[in-house]
Write an enzyme that holds these catalytic residues in place. Structure first.
Site, PDB file in Angstrom:
ATOM      1  N   GLY A   1       1.189  -3.903   3.086  1.00 18.62           N
ATOM      2  CA  GLY A   1       1.360  -3.562   4.423  1.00 18.62           C
ATOM      3  C   GLY A   1       1.056  -4.418   5.475  1.00 18.62           C
ATOM      4  O   GLY A   1       1.400  -5.563   5.369  1.00 18.62           O
ATOM      5  N   GLY A   2       0.025  -4.067   6.431  1.00 17.31           N
ATOM      6  CA  GLY A   2      -0.370  -4.825   7.533  1.00 17.31           C
ATOM      7  C   GLY A   2      -1.035  -6.068   6.814  1.00 17.31           C
ATOM      8  O   GLY A   2      -1.194  -7.049   7.400  1.00 17.31           O
TER       9      GLY A   2
HETATM   10  C1  HXC Z   1      -7.286   4.204   2.303  1.00 15.92           C
HETATM   11  C2  HXC Z   1      -7.200   3.016   0.550  1.00 15.92           C
HETATM   12  C3  HXC Z   1      -5.997   2.600   0.647  1.00 15.92           C
HETATM   13  C4  HXC Z   1      -5.512   2.633   1.992  1.00 15.92           C
HETATM   14  C5  HXC Z   1      -6.540   1.775  -1.140  1.00 15.92           C
HETATM   15  N1  HXC Z   1      -7.524   2.745  -0.756  1.00 15.92           N
HETATM   16  N2  HXC Z   1      -5.747   1.769  -0.259  1.00 15.92           N
HETATM   17  N3  HXC Z   1      -7.706   4.116   1.163  1.00 15.92           N
HETATM   18  N4  HXC Z   1      -5.893   3.716   2.586  1.00 15.92           N
HETATM   19  N5  HXC Z   1      -4.380   2.290   2.420  1.00 15.92           N
HETATM   20  C6  HXC Z   1      -8.649   3.141  -1.733  1.00 15.92           C
HETATM   21  C7  HXC Z   1      -8.222   3.944  -2.722  1.00 15.92           C
HETATM   22  O1  HXC Z   1      -8.331   5.371  -2.320  1.00 15.92           O
HETATM   23  C8  HXC Z   1      -9.629   3.677  -3.715  1.00 15.92           C
HETATM   24  O2  HXC Z   1     -10.723   4.424  -3.178  1.00 15.92           O
HETATM   25  C9  HXC Z   1     -10.103   2.340  -3.424  1.00 15.92           C
HETATM   26  O3  HXC Z   1      -9.377   1.997  -2.232  1.00 15.92           O
HETATM   27  C10 HXC Z   1      -9.324   1.440  -4.465  1.00 15.92           C
HETATM   28  O4  HXC Z   1      -8.156   1.631  -4.722  1.00 15.92           O
HETATM   29  P1  HXC Z   1      -7.588   1.947  -5.933  1.00 15.92           P
HETATM   30  O5  HXC Z   1      -5.887   2.283  -5.803  1.00 15.92           O
HETATM   31  O6  HXC Z   1      -8.221   2.451  -6.858  1.00 15.92           O
HETATM   32  O7  HXC Z   1      -7.083   0.206  -6.541  1.00 15.92           O
HETATM   33  P2  HXC Z   1      -6.059  -0.497  -7.143  1.00 15.92           P
HETATM   34  O8  HXC Z   1      -5.521   0.163  -8.566  1.00 15.92           O
HETATM   35  O9  HXC Z   1      -6.516  -1.913  -7.420  1.00 15.92           O
HETATM   36  O10 HXC Z   1      -4.791  -0.370  -6.207  1.00 15.92           O
HETATM   37  C11 HXC Z   1      -4.929  -1.102  -4.841  1.00 15.92           C
HETATM   38  C12 HXC Z   1      -3.496  -0.840  -4.268  1.00 15.92           C
HETATM   39  C13 HXC Z   1      -3.167   0.648  -4.106  1.00 15.92           C
HETATM   40  C14 HXC Z   1      -2.324  -1.366  -4.962  1.00 15.92           C
HETATM   41  C15 HXC Z   1      -3.556  -1.467  -2.832  1.00 15.92           C
HETATM   42  O11 HXC Z   1      -4.614   1.401  -3.689  1.00 15.92           O
HETATM   43  C16 HXC Z   1      -2.460   1.191  -3.150  1.00 15.92           C
HETATM   44  O12 HXC Z   1      -1.144   1.208  -3.322  1.00 15.92           O
HETATM   45  N6  HXC Z   1      -2.838   1.286  -1.847  1.00 15.92           N
HETATM   46  C17 HXC Z   1      -1.691   1.898  -0.663  1.00 15.92           C
HETATM   47  C18 HXC Z   1      -1.106   0.780  -0.409  1.00 15.92           C
HETATM   48  C19 HXC Z   1      -0.167   1.163   0.954  1.00 15.92           C
HETATM   49  O13 HXC Z   1       0.980   1.514   0.812  1.00 15.92           O
HETATM   50  N7  HXC Z   1      -0.830   1.105   1.987  1.00 15.92           N
HETATM   51  C20 HXC Z   1      -0.432   1.544   3.340  1.00 15.92           C
HETATM   52  C21 HXC Z   1       0.547   0.250   4.035  1.00 15.92           C
HETATM   53  S1  HXC Z   1       1.356   0.668   5.233  1.00 15.92           S
HETATM   54  P3  HXC Z   1     -11.686   5.455  -3.942  1.00 15.92           P
HETATM   55  O14 HXC Z   1     -12.583   5.995  -3.086  1.00 15.92           O
HETATM   56  O15 HXC Z   1     -11.179   6.093  -5.240  1.00 15.92           O
HETATM   57  O16 HXC Z   1     -12.475   4.028  -4.836  1.00 15.92           O
HETATM   58  C22 HXC Z   1       0.464  -0.326   6.480  1.00 15.92           C
HETATM   59  C23 HXC Z   1       1.018  -0.312   7.925  1.00 15.92           C
HETATM   60  C24 HXC Z   1       1.156  -1.442   8.454  1.00 15.92           C
HETATM   61  O17 HXC Z   1      -0.341  -1.281   5.995  1.00 15.92           O
HETATM   62  C25 HXC Z   1       2.545  -1.924   8.480  1.00 15.92           C
HETATM   63  C26 HXC Z   1       2.753  -3.047   9.235  1.00 15.92           C
HETATM   64  C27 HXC Z   1       4.013  -3.566   9.494  1.00 15.92           C
END
Ligand code: HXC
Length: 512
Positions: free
Chosen positions: A173-174
């Site tokens: 994402g961001g």
């Molecule tokens: C809150 C998050 C998080 C998020 C990860 N974590 N991403 N918490 N918000 N966006 C937390 C997890 O819950 C976990 O917490 C810890 O970080 C580690 O994550 P894992 O999933 O265990 O790690 P990994 O398997 O390495 O996977 C990493 C990852 C995955 C691929 C980044 O976490 C993921 O897909 N996250 C979501 C990505 C996403 O779609 N983000 C939103 C983007 S939209 P714990 O407590 O269990 O350790 C955006 C808006 C802006 O950014 C857009 C602008 C144009």
């Protein structure tokens, strides 16, 4: 114990808990992936020893609902501050994946915004180390507005101070859009991933299974998408390249780039550096190394659109940006990706007072429906725009072919070049002899007693008349004709007289 010493002890206890980031278990997980911690990256790999001045370590996250009250988020998942690289100041932030996956909440974004504003005020480069799952889901719109404020500043800082992004984890994402707005993006093999949404979201929305590496690994982004500019095998290598890149750059657009001692190339150019056969390919990087100081060339976007070569070097100690056709790949044609690559690089150099050297050997824009439909008109126009807009000294050397639109586009006199030279084997015309003879003499060739013999004769005639640098030099479109071996000393003379006078208007790095 005195009150003062009690307060000191209390401070030290709080400090040690903050310095642990996400705690031992999370750090162990980070290490198992072959990654350094955010603090190691900043203090050990990037900055000069002992130079880091951290700020906002004690900032706490503001959202306490949706399960967040159960978590202690050290520094809200990001380390920010100032330090020095090779004794030159920089502003830095490093997202800490051990703390809520380095996700960006409100407090986290405010910390980043503060150092971005600090970089603007001080006129120093901004280095972002990205290791983040993107917008923190639990904080909803608060994290989205945090990103919006970062993107806004990335754009306002573009062309004002250099902005460098190092991707050191799964960035979503961001966490990838902010780097995309910066000047240069570094990735590391098997550590960096970039995507808009991660595999888990893709699985939920589309039901597709894909690994992080397949979706957006380091090599994918340096070679296919072009989202990243520098590829490294390790985090240490990435930071070393970043430091080398910084050595070519001024701290901001108001300064000139740092000058070093002039060192001659290891292997100076001979006059016969171009192959005799005009269809034979050669590597333009060998030409570059034969011209620049110490034969040292830092190539940018090495694996992307390899038919165009861009990068930094020095000439008589002064940093220059080089844009060169690469005859070894697709004969050095201009296409969609090569145009984007060159245009963005030219804009960057113009922002930061880095003179440009263009080395020309290209048969022209790549014809065909694929390129037309991919928008070669729109993308190709970016080179024309970027060169015309640039007001830094622009030096052009025509090495061999400069045909058609590519003659104009590769920094011709007509786009405001400061100085244009051609080697004696330069060929400047609307198109190559074979194509030209086939079109102009189509009827005569068909009617000839021996069509092939007649065709060859017409090609020879065309070559003599047009495929040389003299027609352009007669009209002053080429300032001078030089032997290849004279290139370096001629360019040094040009550079010493052109100075740094700026007539242009300020602009950022992204060609629209
Ligand atoms: C809150 C998050 C998080 C998020 C990860 N974590 N991403 N918490 N918000 N966006 C937390 C997890 O819950 C976990 O917490 C810890 O970080 C580690 O994550 P894992 O999933 O265990 O790690 P990994 O398997 O390495 O996977 C990493 C990852 C995955 C691929 C980044 O976490 C993921 O897909 N996250 C979501 C990505 C996403 O779609 N983000 C939103 C983007 S939209 P714990 O407590 O269990 O350790 C955006 C808006 C802006 O950014 C857009 C602008 C144009």
């Amino acid at each position: 114990m005195s009150i003062i010493m009690k307060s000191v002890n209390d401070f030290l206890t709080r400090l040690s808990s903050k310095l642990k980031g996400g705690g031992d278990k999370a750090i162990e997980k980070q290490k198992k992936k072959g990654k350094n911690t955010a603090r190691e990256r900043v203090e050990d790999l990037l900055l000069d020893e002992g130079s880091f001045l951290e700020i906002d370590l004690f900032v706490e996250h503001s959202v306490k609902d949706f399960g967040m009250d159960r978590k202690e988020l050290a520094g809200d998942g990001v380390i920010t501050g100032y330090g020095e690289v090779h004794s030159r100041p920089v502003a830095v932030f490093a997202q800490d994946f051990t703390v809520a996956g380095g996700s960006l909440g409100r407090a986290h974004s405010k910390k980043i915004v503060k150092v971005m504003d600090g970089a603007a005020d001080a006129g120093i480069p901004l280095i972002g180390i990205n290791d983040s799952g993107g917008a923190r889901i639990q904080e909803g719109v608060e994290s989205l507005c945090g990103y919006g404020e970062i993107f806004y500043r990335n754009t306002k800082l573009s062309g004002v101070v250099p902005q460098l992004s190092v991707i050191l984890g799964p960035c979503a994402g961001g966490a990838v859009y902010s780097p995309a707005l910066t000047d240069f993006v570094f990735v590391v093999d098997k550590i960096s991933n970039m995507f808009i949404t991660g595999p888990q979201v893709i699985k939920t929305v589309l039901g597709e299974d894909i690994t992080q590496e397949e979706l957006g690994g380091a090599m994918t982004h340096v070679s296919i998408t072009g989202n990243a500019h520098f590829y490294a095998k390790s985090e240490t290598e990435a930071f070393n390249t970043l430091k080398k890149l910084l050595s070519f750059l001024p701290a901001n657009s108001g300064e000139t780039p740092p000058v070093r001692k002039s060192i001659p190339p290891d292997q100076p150019l001979g006059d016969d550096v171009i192959p005799d056969n005009r269809r034979q390919a050669y590597c333009v990087k060998e030409i570059i190394r034969g011209i620049v100081d110490a034969s040292d060339f830092l190539e940018v976007h090495k694996n992307f659109a390899a038919n165009m070569v861009v990068g930094f070097a020095r000439l008589a100690g002064k940093p220059i940006g080089i844009v060169a056709n690469q005859p070894r790949v697709l004969a050095g044609v201009l296409d969609v990706n090569a145009s984007d690559k060159a245009a963005r690089f030219i804009r960057f150099c113009d922002c930061f007072n880095i003179p440009l050297l263009t080395l020309v050997d290209t048969p022209g824009y790549l014809p065909g429906a694929d390129q037309e439909h991919a928008g070669v008109i729109r993308h190709g126009a970016k080179i024309l725009y970027a060169y015309s807009e640039a007001t830094v000294p622009k030096m052009t050397v025509i090495m061999r072919k400069a045909y058609g639109g590519a003659y104009i586009a590769m920094c011709s006199r007509h786009l405001g070049a400061t100085f244009v030279a051609s080697w004696p084997c330069g060929e400047i015309a609307v198109m190559g002899p074979e194509g030209a003879a086939n079109i102009i003499f189509r009827r005569e060739i068909a009617a000839a007693e021996n069509p092939e013999e007649f065709r060859q004769e017409m090609i020879r005639e065309y070559e003599e008349k047009f495929a040389n640098p003299y027609v352009a030099a007669n009209k002053g479109y080429v300032d001078t004709i030089i032997r290849a071996s004279m290139t370096r000393e001629t360019l040094i003379k040009v550079l010493s007289r052109t100075g740094q006078s700026r007539k242009g208007h300020p602009h950022g790095n992204i060609p629209l």
